[in-house]
Design a protein around this motif. Structure first.
Motif, short mmCIF file in Angstrom:
data_model
loop_
_atom_site.label_atom_id
_atom_site.label_comp_id
_atom_site.label_asym_id
_atom_site.label_seq_id
_atom_site.Cartn_x
_atom_site.Cartn_y
_atom_site.Cartn_z
N THR A 246 53.85 -1.54 -21.14
CA THR A 246 54.75 -1.68 -22.28
C THR A 246 54.06 -1.31 -23.58
OG1 THR A 246 55.87 -3.48 -21.11
CG2 THR A 246 56.31 -3.26 -23.46
N GLN A 247 52.80 -1.73 -23.75
CA GLN A 247 52.06 -1.38 -24.95
C GLN A 247 51.94 0.13 -25.10
OE1 GLN A 247 48.30 -3.38 -24.72
NE2 GLN A 247 49.15 -5.40 -25.12
N GLN A 248 51.64 0.81 -24.01
CA GLN A 248 51.50 2.26 -24.07
C GLN A 248 52.81 2.93 -24.48
OE1 GLN A 248 48.89 4.27 -23.74
NE2 GLN A 248 47.39 2.68 -23.29
N ARG A 249 53.92 2.42 -23.96
CA ARG A 249 55.21 3.06 -24.25
C ARG A 249 55.68 2.79 -25.67
NH1 ARG A 249 58.66 2.64 -18.61
NH2 ARG A 249 57.22 3.91 -17.40
N HIS A 250 55.09 1.81 -26.33
CA HIS A 250 55.46 1.52 -27.71
C HIS A 250 54.57 2.26 -28.72
CE1 HIS A 250 57.70 -2.50 -26.76
NE2 HIS A 250 58.35 -1.43 -26.37
N ARG A 251 53.63 3.03 -28.24
CA ARG A 251 52.75 3.76 -29.16
C ARG A 251 53.52 4.84 -29.90
NH1 ARG A 251 48.02 5.75 -25.42
NH2 ARG A 251 47.29 6.73 -27.34
N GLU A 252 53.26 4.94 -31.19
CA GLU A 252 53.92 5.94 -32.02
C GLU A 252 53.00 7.14 -32.24
OE1 GLU A 252 57.02 5.79 -32.87
OE2 GLU A 252 57.30 3.79 -32.01
N SER A 253 53.62 8.28 -32.57
CA SER A 253 52.85 9.48 -32.85
C SER A 253 52.24 9.39 -34.25
CB SER A 253 53.75 10.71 -32.75
OG SER A 253 53.02 11.89 -32.99
N ILE A 254 50.96 9.69 -34.35
CA ILE A 254 50.23 9.61 -35.62
C ILE A 254 49.48 10.91 -35.84
CG2 ILE A 254 48.27 8.50 -36.79
CD1 ILE A 254 49.12 5.88 -35.68
N LYS A 255 49.42 11.34 -37.10
CA LYS A 255 48.65 12.53 -37.45
C LYS A 255 47.34 12.07 -38.10
CE LYS A 255 50.85 16.18 -38.60
NZ LYS A 255 51.67 17.20 -39.30
N TYR A 256 46.23 12.36 -37.44
CA TYR A 256 44.91 11.98 -37.94
C TYR A 256 44.30 13.14 -38.73
CZ TYR A 256 45.05 8.00 -34.72
OH TYR A 256 45.40 6.85 -34.07
#
Length: 315
Positions: A246-256
């Motif tokens: 569940t934690q993995q599926r809640h990860r959002e896309s981020i630009k580093y």
């Protein structure tokens, strides 16, 4: 859920001779891979070279696990290209949905109910236990459950001092649990001589409720005496713990933003191809090339900025 497949080359499409053409759906099969369980993300790379650079717009990836019958969808709708959009040739895509036959939805009963697991910890205080019944009612952000009775019987002695009891309560999905109502009820066949004193009370330390349909645990600290035949005491959820999937599926896309400082000493610069891997508590980016069109990179005393888009890596 059970690791990763490693890099799989999409060489032979079973549906089209010319792969990845406009509006085509290409199917690739990998029969020798063991099931990875519930999938959380895929990493897709467009391997551009100096001689072959072709922009590719990826709409989505669907992965079917033929061993379990599960199907996982990964929507992208972005370019993989060093010249288009944000110039990313690698995309980390999180899972948006899985099939009704997935392990999570498989935890529902045939009539669509969730078998909530309720763990009740009775305190280890003097006279904390009870010979009477307990009851609980769950409240979520979508629905409220019926009352669930925890029955004490001569054959099943529960809710005793220092004891942990686990119950399964089948209910319609309630959404995210917010609070519980907890009660203490007299047994008709075992009436108390008096409703005063510790014999007419039950001291509960803690309650943990697990929703197997989402893999989420809800913690409810109680630490309170409950009077017999009370109307119910309310307790708020103090902590919510999601499992790894569940934690993995809640990860959002981020630009580093990656800033590279080349030293200001003789021969400090390089013309070599440079790549980077960023590691975090939630995963890593995999090798990412540091490239910029029309710029000489990594020259002596130079500062070069790069942007890498990936799923949130944590800390």
């Amino acid at each position: 859920q059970f690791g990763d497949s490693g890099e799989l080359k999409l060489d032979d499409s079973s549906t089209h001779r010319n792969k990845f053409e406009r509006n085509n759906e290409d199917v690739f099969k990998f029969p020798n891979i063991l099931s990875l369980g519930a999938l959380t993300k895929v990493r897709v790379t467009n391997h551009e070279t100096a001689l072959f650079k072709k922009a590719w717009h990826l709409e989505y990836v669907q992965v079917d696990d033929e061993q379990t019958g599960q199907s996982f969808m990964f929507p992208c709708n972005k370019w993989l290209s060093s010249s288009e959009d944000d110039k990313q040739t690698v995309r980390d895509i999180k899972c948006a949905s899985d099939s009704p036959d997935s392990s999570r939805r498989g935890s529902l009963t045939p009539d669509g109910k969730v078998p909530y697991e309720i763990e009740v910890v009775t305190s280890d205080k003097a006279n904390a236990g009870t010979t009477q019944h307990g009851w609980i009612l769950l409240e979520g952000n979508k629905k409220r459950s019926d009352r669930f009775l925890m029955k004490n019987t001569p054959q099943k002695k529960i809710l005793r001092r220092g004891q942990t009891d686990v119950f399964t309560f089948k209910s319609r999905p309630l959404g995210e649990l917010r609070r519980i109502i907890l009660g203490h009820q007299e047994r008709p066949e075992y009436q108390l001589p008096s409703y005063e004193g510790r014999e007419a009370q039950w001291h509960v330390a803690h309650i943990t409720i697990t929703d197997p349909s989402t893999g989420t645990k809800y913690e409810f600290p109680i630490r309170k005496w409950l009077d017999i035949n009370n109307v119910g005491d309310a307790f708020q959820c103090a902590e919510k713990q999601e499992d790894a999937v569940t934690q993995q599926r809640h990860r959002e896309s981020i630009k580093y933003k990656v800033t590279v400082y080349t030293g200001d000493v003789d021969n400090a610069g390089t013309d070599a191809n440079v790549s980077i891997i960023i590691y975090g508590t939630l995963g890593d980016t995999g090798p990412r090339p540091l490239k910029q069109k029309g710029r000489n990179l990594f020259e002596r005393g130079q500062v070069d900025d790069f942007f890498i888009e990936t799923l949130d890596l944590g800390k």
